[in-house]
Scaffold this motif. Sequence first.
Motif, PDB file in Angstrom:
ATOM      1  N   TRP A 510       0.832  -1.215   0.000  1.00 56.54           N
ATOM      2  CA  TRP A 510       0.000   0.000   0.000  1.00 56.54           C
ATOM      3  C   TRP A 510       0.867   1.266   0.000  1.00 56.54           C
ATOM      4  CZ3 TRP A 510      -4.488   0.710  -1.700  1.00 56.54           C
ATOM      5  CH2 TRP A 510      -5.244   1.843  -1.367  1.00 56.54           C
ATOM      6  N   GLU A 540      -8.972  -5.943  -1.835  1.00 53.69           N
ATOM      7  CA  GLU A 540      -9.374  -4.623  -2.319  1.00 53.69           C
ATOM      8  C   GLU A 540      -8.159  -3.828  -2.786  1.00 53.69           C
ATOM      9  OE1 GLU A 540     -11.672  -0.542  -0.867  1.00 53.69           O
ATOM     10  OE2 GLU A 540     -11.412  -2.212   0.546  1.00 53.69           O
ATOM     11  N   HIS A 541      -7.104  -3.849  -1.981  1.00 55.71           N
ATOM     12  CA  HIS A 541      -5.909  -3.081  -2.348  1.00 55.71           C
ATOM     13  C   HIS A 541      -5.277  -3.601  -3.646  1.00 55.71           C
ATOM     14  CE1 HIS A 541      -5.179  -1.493   2.012  1.00 55.71           C
ATOM     15  NE2 HIS A 541      -6.157  -0.868   1.385  1.00 55.71           N
ATOM     16  N   ASP A 544      -7.148  -2.243  -6.362  1.00 54.94           N
ATOM     17  CA  ASP A 544      -6.796  -0.842  -6.602  1.00 54.94           C
ATOM     18  C   ASP A 544      -5.518  -0.736  -7.434  1.00 54.94           C
ATOM     19  OD1 ASP A 544      -8.969  -0.221  -5.026  1.00 54.94           O
ATOM     20  OD2 ASP A 544      -7.788   0.248  -3.239  1.00 54.94           O
ATOM     21  N   HIS A 547      -6.309  -1.558 -10.995  1.00 51.24           N
ATOM     22  CA  HIS A 547      -7.029  -0.432 -11.591  1.00 51.24           C
ATOM     23  C   HIS A 547      -6.042   0.663 -11.997  1.00 51.24           C
ATOM     24  CE1 HIS A 547     -10.184   2.540 -12.231  1.00 51.24           C
ATOM     25  NE2 HIS A 547      -9.553   3.354 -11.396  1.00 51.24           N
ATOM     26  N   ALA A 555      -8.918  -5.808 -11.826  1.00 53.86           N
ATOM     27  CA  ALA A 555      -9.366  -4.993 -10.689  1.00 53.86           C
ATOM     28  C   ALA A 555     -10.759  -5.422 -10.255  1.00 53.86           C
ATOM     29  CB  ALA A 555      -9.351  -3.516 -11.075  1.00 53.86           C
ATOM     30  N   TRP A 559     -11.809  -6.936  -6.609  1.00 51.90           N
ATOM     31  CA  TRP A 559     -12.794  -6.221  -5.804  1.00 51.90           C
ATOM     32  C   TRP A 559     -13.971  -7.133  -5.461  1.00 51.90           C
ATOM     33  CZ3 TRP A 559     -12.599  -1.339  -9.425  1.00 51.90           C
ATOM     34  CH2 TRP A 559     -11.505  -0.546  -9.047  1.00 51.90           C
ATOM     35  N   LYS A 575     -16.522   1.165  -5.573  1.00 54.37           N
ATOM     36  CA  LYS A 575     -15.578   1.021  -6.689  1.00 54.37           C
ATOM     37  C   LYS A 575     -16.180   0.167  -7.795  1.00 54.37           C
ATOM     38  CE  LYS A 575     -11.593   1.512  -3.644  1.00 54.37           C
ATOM     39  NZ  LYS A 575     -10.544   0.816  -2.865  1.00 54.37           N
ATOM     40  N   SER A 579     -17.002   1.528 -11.651  1.00 59.01           N
ATOM     41  CA  SER A 579     -16.064   1.010 -12.648  1.00 59.01           C
ATOM     42  C   SER A 579     -16.704   1.009 -14.035  1.00 59.01           C
ATOM     43  CB  SER A 579     -15.644  -0.412 -12.263  1.00 59.01           C
ATOM     44  OG  SER A 579     -14.873  -0.990 -13.302  1.00 59.01           O
TER      45      SER A 579
END
Length: 582
Positions: A510, A540-541, A544, A547, A555, A559, A575, A579
């Motif tokens: 992150w 989730e990260h 990201d 993405h 992505a 997600w 998100k 999208s």
Amino acid sequence: MIADQRHAWTRWGSLLGLVAGLVLAGALLSRATAQPAPSPDLSDQKAQKLFVQGLTQSYLEDYEEAISLFESALEVSPQQPAILSALSEAEAGRNNVTSAIYYARQARTNAPDEPYYYHTLADLLRVADQPAEAMDVYRSLLSRFPNDRDARLALARLQKESGAPREALRTYETLLETTEHPQPQAYAEMLALYHEVGNEEGLERTLKALIDLRRNTSRYRELLGQLYTQQDRYNDAIPLFEALLQERPSNPRLLSRLKMLYTETGKSQKAQTVGATASTTTAPSQLVARARSFYNQASSSDTATVQSAVELLQRALKTAPTQVEALDLLGTIYFEQGRYEAAAPLFQRAINENPRDPSRWRYAATAHLRADSLRQAATMAEEGRLLFPGRYDLTRIEAFSRLRLGEVETALSRFQEARSQMDSSTVSAAERAEFHAGRGHAHQRLGHVQKAHAAYELALRLDAQAPMALRQYPYSLAQQSDRLDRALELAQLAVDVLGATPETLDHLGWVYFKRENYSEAEAVYEKALASGTVSAQLYEHFGDVQHALGNESRAQAYWKKALDRAPDRGSVRQKLNSSPQS
């Protein structure tokens, strides 16, 4: 008749003290939540705003500013009891007890039909060592609200502490008469008072009530049997001790007692039988002494000798389940072996027999905490704090327990209290570091970012590899664009010190993401996905990151995995909804 048994009141003192000790601790816990604070009746918007601002400053422990705001609110809404009470609490927060009592009296005077203000005033008077005035407040409250159980119980305890046992007993008796479902704590506290005034009838009545309420607690049955023995009521005592012996076969104390009772009642054959059993029984104290010898001789790798000690202690507890030394030593051995789930109940049983050793409370609470029995850990630590005020170790354990339970505001309050109790000369740098990291995490979860970071930095100055600081601080730093270099330094250190776990890799990835080093972030997250159990946050990260790299389909996939893992995760749902491929 046995002369040395008649009216042997002195033998009861320590037993009755132990019976009441724990129950009283539990009772003290309830006052804080028994009477909820009344909702303020503030019609003036300016007064409302000042009042809320004052509460915020009190929460932040800026009592000077809080008092200024409350005083301004009083100018707008004079004699408003909620403001007066908040002002009282703020004055108490800065240890100005005299002013706190003054404002608490004003709040009570202006809201005579609100029990909360009576309780608050009485509590302050007790802290100020003004028991007579506190008792007057409780009597005034009871004249208006005779069914206020908390007030009557508090009055009884104050009367007891003030050396008025007969008055206290009358108050306790009224409490029991007006309570539909009496609590064992009141009866347990009455035992010592009946002993003090020499009221055998009251002792018998109270013990019978406790036996009915606590059928699985053998201690009360044994106390009643002892009372009957002291009164030469041997035929009443015999059935009680016989039943106890069935639960604890070969217990030397019970065998000795029954032998005497059988002899006094002419049951010679039974006396001989239990006497023979007693003569062939190894006393629990002897077993414990042998176990301690084995334990002291054993090296850290000598598991066979330690196991011999364990077996001796188990034998002792089979014969005498309440043998404190056996409970303590077996609990200690299990604790040192990392068998925290087995150790915790042993320390608790020892506490039931003798609650006056603070280290026993610490071991019990710590064992529960390490066994992830968080509610039990918090309760044990809190009860111990009430019995032993000012104990940093117990306050610290409660703080960490509350933090892990999600009771973050209470946890932070305990951290602040423990900080004032800590003696830095006796607490290791590593423990202080972990403490401040825990305090920082509490601030972080409450959104106090600057205070959190200050606490984390203090922890790392004390121990550059403080585990909790390394687990929590890098991720928090990553949310600030001007601290990303420090975040990267600590995130890399966390992986080196704590290992490449999903959590440490998530935080490192992150930080790379926040630095817009998307390729490095992707490589770290791919390693994290293969390193163990994956959290919704990690999925989730990674989504990201994909993405940001323009891999929209990947992505979306990650997600969705995050949403499958945590369906209520609103950030992921947002998100997905925004999208282009949704």
